[in-house]
Design a protein around this motif. Structure first.
Motif, PDB file in Angstrom:
ATOM      1  N   THR A  71     116.428 -66.499 125.014  1.00 49.20           N
ATOM      2  CA  THR A  71     116.862 -65.563 125.586  1.00 49.20           C
ATOM      3  C   THR A  71     118.103 -65.297 126.842  1.00 49.20           C
ATOM      4  O   THR A  71     118.768 -65.043 126.788  1.00 49.20           O
ATOM      5  CB  THR A  71     115.651 -64.310 125.544  1.00 49.20           C
ATOM      6  OG1 THR A  71     115.959 -63.939 123.917  1.00 49.20           O
ATOM      7  CG2 THR A  71     116.810 -62.381 126.000  1.00 49.20           C
ATOM      8  N   CYS A  72     117.872 -65.884 127.384  1.00 43.98           N
ATOM      9  CA  CYS A  72     117.819 -66.789 129.059  1.00 43.98           C
ATOM     10  C   CYS A  72     117.548 -67.443 129.301  1.00 43.98           C
ATOM     11  O   CYS A  72     116.444 -67.871 128.823  1.00 43.98           O
ATOM     12  CB  CYS A  72     117.720 -65.155 129.762  1.00 43.98           C
ATOM     13  SG  CYS A  72     115.852 -64.616 130.437  1.00 43.98           S
ATOM     14  N   ILE A  73     118.272 -68.435 130.370  1.00 44.34           N
ATOM     15  CA  ILE A  73     117.785 -69.439 131.193  1.00 44.34           C
ATOM     16  C   ILE A  73     117.067 -68.586 132.604  1.00 44.34           C
ATOM     17  O   ILE A  73     117.758 -67.408 133.378  1.00 44.34           O
ATOM     18  CB  ILE A  73     118.330 -70.273 131.427  1.00 44.34           C
ATOM     19  CG1 ILE A  73     118.285 -71.017 130.091  1.00 44.34           C
ATOM     20  CG2 ILE A  73     118.170 -71.390 132.776  1.00 44.34           C
ATOM     21  CD1 ILE A  73     120.527 -72.030 130.646  1.00 44.34           C
ATOM     22  N   ILE A  74     116.212 -68.825 132.547  1.00 40.27           N
ATOM     23  CA  ILE A  74     115.838 -68.391 134.547  1.00 40.27           C
ATOM     24  C   ILE A  74     115.366 -70.117 135.255  1.00 40.27           C
ATOM     25  O   ILE A  74     114.387 -70.042 135.591  1.00 40.27           O
ATOM     26  CB  ILE A  74     114.345 -68.122 134.829  1.00 40.27           C
ATOM     27  CG1 ILE A  74     115.026 -66.448 133.960  1.00 40.27           C
ATOM     28  CG2 ILE A  74     114.464 -67.219 136.489  1.00 40.27           C
ATOM     29  CD1 ILE A  74     113.184 -65.066 133.826  1.00 40.27           C
ATOM     30  N   VAL A  75     116.698 -69.805 136.385  1.00 37.71           N
ATOM     31  CA  VAL A  75     116.422 -70.974 137.251  1.00 37.71           C
ATOM     32  C   VAL A  75     115.014 -70.472 138.585  1.00 37.71           C
ATOM     33  O   VAL A  75     116.352 -69.606 139.310  1.00 37.71           O
ATOM     34  CB  VAL A  75     117.832 -71.660 138.007  1.00 37.71           C
ATOM     35  CG1 VAL A  75     117.510 -72.587 139.164  1.00 37.71           C
ATOM     36  CG2 VAL A  75     118.357 -72.197 136.732  1.00 37.71           C
ATOM     37  N   ALA A  91     130.093 -69.416 128.479  1.00 37.22           N
ATOM     38  CA  ALA A  91     130.783 -69.943 126.990  1.00 37.22           C
ATOM     39  C   ALA A  91     130.109 -70.186 126.279  1.00 37.22           C
ATOM     40  O   ALA A  91     130.800 -70.000 124.932  1.00 37.22           O
ATOM     41  CB  ALA A  91     131.650 -71.325 127.575  1.00 37.22           C
ATOM     42  N   MET A  92     129.262 -69.728 126.745  1.00 34.10           N
ATOM     43  CA  MET A  92     128.010 -69.961 125.632  1.00 34.10           C
ATOM     44  C   MET A  92     126.775 -69.179 124.681  1.00 34.10           C
ATOM     45  O   MET A  92     127.007 -69.100 124.409  1.00 34.10           O
ATOM     46  CB  MET A  92     127.144 -71.107 125.399  1.00 34.10           C
ATOM     47  CG  MET A  92     127.695 -72.743 125.828  1.00 34.10           C
ATOM     48  SD  MET A  92     128.590 -73.767 124.197  1.00 34.10           S
ATOM     49  CE  MET A  92     126.949 -73.472 122.621  1.00 34.10           C
ATOM     50  N   GLY A  93     127.708 -68.093 126.002  1.00 34.98           N
ATOM     51  CA  GLY A  93     126.449 -66.953 125.818  1.00 34.98           C
ATOM     52  C   GLY A  93     125.217 -66.801 125.524  1.00 34.98           C
ATOM     53  O   GLY A  93     125.239 -65.701 125.322  1.00 34.98           O
ATOM     54  N   ILE A  94     124.865 -67.578 126.962  1.00 33.37           N
ATOM     55  CA  ILE A  94     123.188 -67.309 127.649  1.00 33.37           C
ATOM     56  C   ILE A  94     122.860 -66.778 128.894  1.00 33.37           C
ATOM     57  O   ILE A  94     123.974 -67.232 129.611  1.00 33.37           O
ATOM     58  CB  ILE A  94     123.065 -69.159 127.252  1.00 33.37           C
ATOM     59  CG1 ILE A  94     122.668 -69.700 125.776  1.00 33.37           C
ATOM     60  CG2 ILE A  94     121.330 -68.854 128.084  1.00 33.37           C
ATOM     61  CD1 ILE A  94     122.809 -70.915 125.958  1.00 33.37           C
ATOM     62  N   SER A  95     122.579 -65.751 128.671  1.00 34.25           N
ATOM     63  CA  SER A  95     122.640 -64.912 129.690  1.00 34.25           C
ATOM     64  C   SER A  95     121.178 -65.595 130.674  1.00 34.25           C
ATOM     65  O   SER A  95     120.671 -66.608 130.686  1.00 34.25           O
ATOM     66  CB  SER A  95     121.635 -63.987 129.791  1.00 34.25           C
ATOM     67  OG  SER A  95     122.000 -63.199 129.215  1.00 34.25           O
ATOM     68  N   LEU A  96     121.970 -66.201 132.134  1.00 35.95           N
ATOM     69  CA  LEU A  96     121.773 -66.254 133.188  1.00 35.95           C
ATOM     70  C   LEU A  96     121.144 -65.927 134.479  1.00 35.95           C
ATOM     71  O   LEU A  96     122.057 -64.997 134.655  1.00 35.95           O
ATOM     72  CB  LEU A  96     122.771 -67.548 133.361  1.00 35.95           C
ATOM     73  CG  LEU A  96     122.545 -68.566 134.760  1.00 35.95           C
ATOM     74  CD1 LEU A  96     120.994 -70.162 134.315  1.00 35.95           C
ATOM     75  CD2 LEU A  96     123.362 -69.466 135.427  1.00 35.95           C
ATOM     76  N   LEU A  97     120.049 -66.372 134.514  1.00 35.11           N
ATOM     77  CA  LEU A  97     118.940 -65.097 136.124  1.00 35.11           C
ATOM     78  C   LEU A  97     118.844 -66.777 136.637  1.00 35.11           C
ATOM     79  O   LEU A  97     118.279 -67.827 136.694  1.00 35.11           O
ATOM     80  CB  LEU A  97     117.993 -64.642 135.448  1.00 35.11           C
ATOM     81  CG  LEU A  97     117.860 -63.602 134.209  1.00 35.11           C
ATOM     82  CD1 LEU A  97     117.288 -63.429 133.222  1.00 35.11           C
ATOM     83  CD2 LEU A  97     119.617 -62.424 134.253  1.00 35.11           C
ATOM     84  N   SER A  98     118.378 -65.879 137.973  1.00 36.81           N
ATOM     85  CA  SER A  98     117.841 -66.623 139.110  1.00 36.81           C
ATOM     86  C   SER A  98     116.603 -66.164 139.531  1.00 36.81           C
ATOM     87  O   SER A  98     116.398 -64.731 140.403  1.00 36.81           O
ATOM     88  CB  SER A  98     118.878 -67.145 139.966  1.00 36.81           C
ATOM     89  OG  SER A  98     118.977 -66.518 140.780  1.00 36.81           O
TER      90      SER A  98
END
Length: 118
Positions: A71-75, A91-98
Motif C-alpha cells: 500500500t505504501c512505503i514508509i521511510v 511513476a509507479m503509483g506507490i504512496s511514499l511516507l516518511s
C-alpha cells in the motif's frame, strides 16, 4: 502481520508522526505491516496491502514494493528521501511516507492505530 482493523493511508497521515511525500490513493487500506531493509526479503515476504517500513531511500526499493503490491512505503528514522525515489514512486503509483520514528517504534505505532489505541 495482517491487522484486524485495516485503516487508510489518509487515516495514517491524519494520525500524525508521518509526512506524506507522495500519495497515490489515500483511501487504500493498510492491511498489515512489514519491516525490512533487504530487497530480496521484501520481494519474498511483503504482502499486498502492507505498509513497508524501511530506512532505505534508494529508488531500488520500488521494484520489490511494486512486485509485492504494498500500500505504501514508509521511510523511517529521519532518513533523507531522495527526489529520485519520490519520482519513481509517482511513476509507479506507490504512496511514499516518511517518519522520524525508528522502524520498531513505527511498527508499534501502526499496530496501535489498527487496535484503536490512538
Amino acid at each position: 502481520m495482517k491487522y484486524d482493523k485495516p485503516f487508510s493511508v489518509n487515516e495514517l497521515i491524519d494520525s500524525g508522526n508521518v509526512n506524506a511525500l507522495y500519495v497515490e490513493d489515500g483511501e487504500r487500506l493498510i492491511e498489515g505491516g512489514f519491516a525490512t531493509d533487504l530487497l530480496s526479503h521484501g520481494i519474498g515476504n511483503a504482502a499486498s496491502g502492507d505498509a513497508w517500513l524501511t530506512v532505505l531511500s534508494n529508488p531500488n526499493i520500488i521494484a520489490p514494493a511494486s512486485i509485492a503490491d504494498v500500500t505504501c512505503i514508509i521511510v523511517c528514522d529521519r532518513t533523507p528521501v531522495t527526489d529520485s525515489l519520490k519520482q519513481k514512486c509517482e511513476a509507479m503509483g506507490i504512496s511514499l511516507l516518511s517518519t522520524d520514528l525508528p522502524i520498531t517504534d513505527m511498527s508499534v505505532y501502526l499496530y496501535k492505530i489498527q487496535a484503536g489505541l490512538l
